[in-house]
Design a protein around this motif. Structure first.
Motif, PDB file in Angstrom:
ATOM      1  N   VAL A   8       0.862  -1.182   0.000  1.00  0.00           N
ATOM      2  CA  VAL A   8       0.000   0.000   0.000  1.00  0.00           C
ATOM      3  C   VAL A   8       0.897   1.230   0.000  1.00  0.00           C
ATOM      4  CG1 VAL A   8      -1.782   1.291   1.244  1.00  0.00           C
ATOM      5  CG2 VAL A   8      -1.820  -1.222   1.253  1.00  0.00           C
ATOM      6  N   LEU A   9       0.660   2.109  -0.944  1.00  0.00           N
ATOM      7  CA  LEU A   9       1.395   3.367  -1.049  1.00  0.00           C
ATOM      8  C   LEU A   9       0.479   4.480  -0.576  1.00  0.00           C
ATOM      9  CD1 LEU A   9       3.796   5.073  -2.126  1.00  0.00           C
ATOM     10  CD2 LEU A   9       2.638   5.075  -4.328  1.00  0.00           C
ATOM     11  N   LEU A  10       0.902   5.240   0.438  1.00  0.00           N
ATOM     12  CA  LEU A  10       0.090   6.328   0.987  1.00  0.00           C
ATOM     13  C   LEU A  10       0.661   7.680   0.576  1.00  0.00           C
ATOM     14  CD1 LEU A  10      -0.568   5.150   4.657  1.00  0.00           C
ATOM     15  CD2 LEU A  10      -2.080   4.955   2.679  1.00  0.00           C
ATOM     16  N   ALA A  11      -0.219   8.565   0.152  1.00  0.00           N
ATOM     17  CA  ALA A  11       0.173   9.934  -0.194  1.00  0.00           C
ATOM     18  C   ALA A  11      -0.809  10.893   0.459  1.00  0.00           C
ATOM     19  CB  ALA A  11       0.165  10.131  -1.706  1.00  0.00           C
ATOM     20  N   GLY A  12      -0.319  12.066   0.820  1.00  0.00           N
ATOM     21  CA  GLY A  12      -1.148  13.097   1.425  1.00  0.00           C
ATOM     22  C   GLY A  12      -0.279  14.063   2.202  1.00  0.00           C
ATOM     23  N   VAL A  22       3.053  -4.372   3.455  1.00  0.00           N
ATOM     24  CA  VAL A  22       3.957  -3.227   3.506  1.00  0.00           C
ATOM     25  C   VAL A  22       3.176  -1.962   3.183  1.00  0.00           C
ATOM     26  CG1 VAL A  22       6.058  -2.173   2.575  1.00  0.00           C
ATOM     27  CG2 VAL A  22       5.907  -4.675   2.813  1.00  0.00           C
ATOM     28  N   VAL A  23       3.272  -0.982   4.083  1.00  0.00           N
ATOM     29  CA  VAL A  23       2.658   0.328   3.881  1.00  0.00           C
ATOM     30  C   VAL A  23       3.795   1.335   3.781  1.00  0.00           C
ATOM     31  CG1 VAL A  23       1.192   2.122   4.871  1.00  0.00           C
ATOM     32  CG2 VAL A  23       0.563  -0.288   5.126  1.00  0.00           C
ATOM     33  N   VAL A  24       3.838   2.082   2.659  1.00  0.00           N
ATOM     34  CA  VAL A  24       4.900   3.054   2.438  1.00  0.00           C
ATOM     35  C   VAL A  24       4.290   4.446   2.346  1.00  0.00           C
ATOM     36  CG1 VAL A  24       6.817   3.770   0.958  1.00  0.00           C
ATOM     37  CG2 VAL A  24       6.264   1.334   1.197  1.00  0.00           C
ATOM     38  N   GLU A  25       4.659   5.309   3.298  1.00  0.00           N
ATOM     39  CA  GLU A  25       4.285   6.714   3.230  1.00  0.00           C
ATOM     40  C   GLU A  25       5.363   7.449   2.445  1.00  0.00           C
ATOM     41  OE1 GLU A  25       3.267   8.605   6.942  1.00  0.00           O
ATOM     42  OE2 GLU A  25       2.583   6.719   7.814  1.00  0.00           O
ATOM     43  N   TRP A  26       4.962   8.405   1.626  1.00  0.00           N
ATOM     44  CA  TRP A  26       5.886   9.240   0.859  1.00  0.00           C
ATOM     45  C   TRP A  26       6.717   8.424  -0.134  1.00  0.00           C
ATOM     46  CZ3 TRP A  26       4.558  14.092   1.802  1.00  0.00           C
ATOM     47  CH2 TRP A  26       4.102  14.444   3.064  1.00  0.00           C
ATOM     48  N   GLY A  27       6.177   7.345  -0.669  1.00  0.00           N
ATOM     49  CA  GLY A  27       6.964   6.466  -1.530  1.00  0.00           C
ATOM     50  C   GLY A  27       6.735   6.626  -3.018  1.00  0.00           C
ATOM     51  N   ALA A  28       5.885   7.574  -3.418  1.00  0.00           N
ATOM     52  CA  ALA A  28       5.636   7.772  -4.857  1.00  0.00           C
ATOM     53  C   ALA A  28       6.950   8.127  -5.544  1.00  0.00           C
ATOM     54  CB  ALA A  28       4.609   8.873  -5.080  1.00  0.00           C
ATOM     55  N   GLY A  29       7.202   7.474  -6.667  1.00  0.00           N
ATOM     56  CA  GLY A  29       8.434   7.687  -7.402  1.00  0.00           C
ATOM     57  C   GLY A  29       9.554   6.772  -6.953  1.00  0.00           C
ATOM     58  N   LEU A  30       9.349   6.029  -5.870  1.00  0.00           N
ATOM     59  CA  LEU A  30      10.372   5.105  -5.373  1.00  0.00           C
ATOM     60  C   LEU A  30       9.963   3.647  -5.529  1.00  0.00           C
ATOM     61  CD1 LEU A  30      11.363   6.893  -2.029  1.00  0.00           C
ATOM     62  CD2 LEU A  30      12.469   7.099  -4.256  1.00  0.00           C
ATOM     63  N   ILE A  31       8.734   3.315  -5.158  1.00  0.00           N
ATOM     64  CA  ILE A  31       8.350   1.899  -5.161  1.00  0.00           C
ATOM     65  C   ILE A  31       8.141   1.355  -6.568  1.00  0.00           C
ATOM     66  CG2 ILE A  31       7.318   2.012  -2.869  1.00  0.00           C
ATOM     67  CD1 ILE A  31       4.586   1.735  -4.326  1.00  0.00           C
ATOM     68  N   GLU A  32       7.918   2.232  -7.517  1.00  0.00           N
ATOM     69  CA  GLU A  32       7.681   1.771  -8.882  1.00  0.00           C
ATOM     70  C   GLU A  32       8.849   0.934  -9.413  1.00  0.00           C
ATOM     71  OE1 GLU A  32       5.296   5.517  -8.249  1.00  0.00           O
ATOM     72  OE2 GLU A  32       7.287   4.811  -7.715  1.00  0.00           O
ATOM     73  N   TRP A  61       0.551  -2.557  -6.510  1.00  0.00           N
ATOM     74  CA  TRP A  61       0.296  -1.932  -5.213  1.00  0.00           C
ATOM     75  C   TRP A  61      -1.054  -1.224  -5.247  1.00  0.00           C
ATOM     76  CZ3 TRP A  61       4.053  -0.191  -8.553  1.00  0.00           C
ATOM     77  CH2 TRP A  61       3.864   1.079  -9.105  1.00  0.00           C
ATOM     78  N   LEU A  62      -1.528  -0.874  -4.073  1.00  0.00           N
ATOM     79  CA  LEU A  62      -2.730  -0.066  -3.921  1.00  0.00           C
ATOM     80  C   LEU A  62      -2.283   1.320  -3.491  1.00  0.00           C
ATOM     81  CD1 LEU A  62      -5.822   0.195  -3.852  1.00  0.00           C
ATOM     82  CD2 LEU A  62      -5.734  -0.530  -1.456  1.00  0.00           C
ATOM     83  N   SER A  63      -2.549   2.301  -4.328  1.00  0.00           N
ATOM     84  CA  SER A  63      -2.188   3.680  -4.022  1.00  0.00           C
ATOM     85  C   SER A  63      -3.386   4.359  -3.366  1.00  0.00           C
ATOM     86  CB  SER A  63      -1.806   4.409  -5.311  1.00  0.00           C
ATOM     87  OG  SER A  63      -1.468   5.748  -5.039  1.00  0.00           O
ATOM     88  N   PRO A 123      -5.788   1.243  -7.872  1.00  0.00           N
ATOM     89  CA  PRO A 123      -5.112  -0.058  -7.949  1.00  0.00           C
ATOM     90  C   PRO A 123      -4.105  -0.046  -9.093  1.00  0.00           C
ATOM     91  CG  PRO A 123      -7.300  -0.216  -8.902  1.00  0.00           C
ATOM     92  CD  PRO A 123      -7.147   1.184  -8.388  1.00  0.00           C
ATOM     93  N   VAL A 124      -2.925  -0.633  -8.842  1.00  0.00           N
ATOM     94  CA  VAL A 124      -1.885  -0.695  -9.863  1.00  0.00           C
ATOM     95  C   VAL A 124      -1.432  -2.132 -10.006  1.00  0.00           C
ATOM     96  CG1 VAL A 124       0.422   0.082 -10.516  1.00  0.00           C
ATOM     97  CG2 VAL A 124      -1.113   1.655  -9.323  1.00  0.00           C
ATOM     98  N   GLY A 125      -1.668  -2.722 -11.176  1.00  0.00           N
ATOM     99  CA  GLY A 125      -1.147  -4.025 -11.547  1.00  0.00           C
ATOM    100  C   GLY A 125      -1.593  -5.212 -10.732  1.00  0.00           C
ATOM    101  N   GLY A 126      -1.124  -6.375 -11.169  1.00  0.00           N
ATOM    102  CA  GLY A 126      -1.259  -7.666 -10.496  1.00  0.00           C
ATOM    103  C   GLY A 126      -2.505  -7.888  -9.697  1.00  0.00           C
ATOM    104  N   ARG A 127      -2.348  -8.071  -8.411  1.00  0.00           N
ATOM    105  CA  ARG A 127      -3.447  -8.390  -7.497  1.00  0.00           C
ATOM    106  C   ARG A 127      -4.553  -7.357  -7.558  1.00  0.00           C
ATOM    107  NH1 ARG A 127      -6.339  -8.422  -3.248  1.00  0.00           N
ATOM    108  NH2 ARG A 127      -6.027  -8.239  -1.063  1.00  0.00           N
ATOM    109  N   TRP A 128      -4.240  -6.128  -7.841  1.00  0.00           N
ATOM    110  CA  TRP A 128      -5.217  -5.054  -7.750  1.00  0.00           C
ATOM    111  C   TRP A 128      -5.964  -4.803  -9.049  1.00  0.00           C
ATOM    112  CZ3 TRP A 128      -5.766  -4.349  -2.849  1.00  0.00           C
ATOM    113  CH2 TRP A 128      -4.685  -4.542  -2.014  1.00  0.00           C
TER     114      TRP A 128
END
Length: 148
Positions: free
Chosen positions: A18-22, A91-101, A107-109, A142-147
């Motif tokens: 899960v990718l969290l932004a805000g 895995v929950v990643v805050e502030w990860g846009a541009g990195l987890i790709e 992933w679920l954004s 939702p991005v790819g695969g499972r989502w």
């Protein structure tokens, strides 16, 4: 945000990302606290700002929660250096846009938008000492695969 995280957490399992932004104060950590409760992990779930990543083992035999704050990371290589077990954890990643790709293909954004400047707790007159109402708007992508 806590209640929403609780509901999402009940639906996640090992391998979910899960990718969290805000903005600051939008509720990313509050969401993750609820998500951890939904997963049944050991808490308390707090912001991993100063440790970058914190692992919360499951108390119910499920997947652990790995909570990452990528704010201070400069590249996907630095995120990869944390040696996170994406396959066996939630895995929950805050502030990860541009990195987890660069590290994952699915992933679920979740983007949390909050108002700037709270309104009164009631439509008319706020109760003395009442918390201000700050409704959030949450977008799930939702991005790819499972989502997909």
């Amino acid at each position: 945000m806590h209640a929403f995280g609780l509901e999402v957490g009940r639906r996640l399992g090992a391998g979910d990302l899960v990718l969290l932004a805000g903005d600051l104060g939008a509720g990313k950590t509050t969401f993750t606290r609820g998500l951890g409760e939904g997963l049944g992990v050991r808490g308390p779930v707090t912001s991993p700002t100063f440790v970058l990543a914190r692992t919360h083992p499951s108390l119910v035999g499920g997947a652990p929660l790995v909570h990452v704050d990528a704010y201070r990371l400069g590249s996907a290589l630095e995120l990869d250096d944390l040696d996170i077990d994406f396959e066996h954890a939630v895995v929950v990643v805050e502030w990860g846009a541009g990195l987890i790709e660069a590290l994952a293909d699915s992933w679920l954004s979740i983007t949390i938008d909050r108002p700037h400047g709270a309104g009164p707790a009631q439509d008319d007159e706020p109760d003395e000492g009442a918390e201000p109402v700050e409704p959030r708007r949450v977008s799930l992508t939702p991005v790819g695969g499972r989502w997909s």
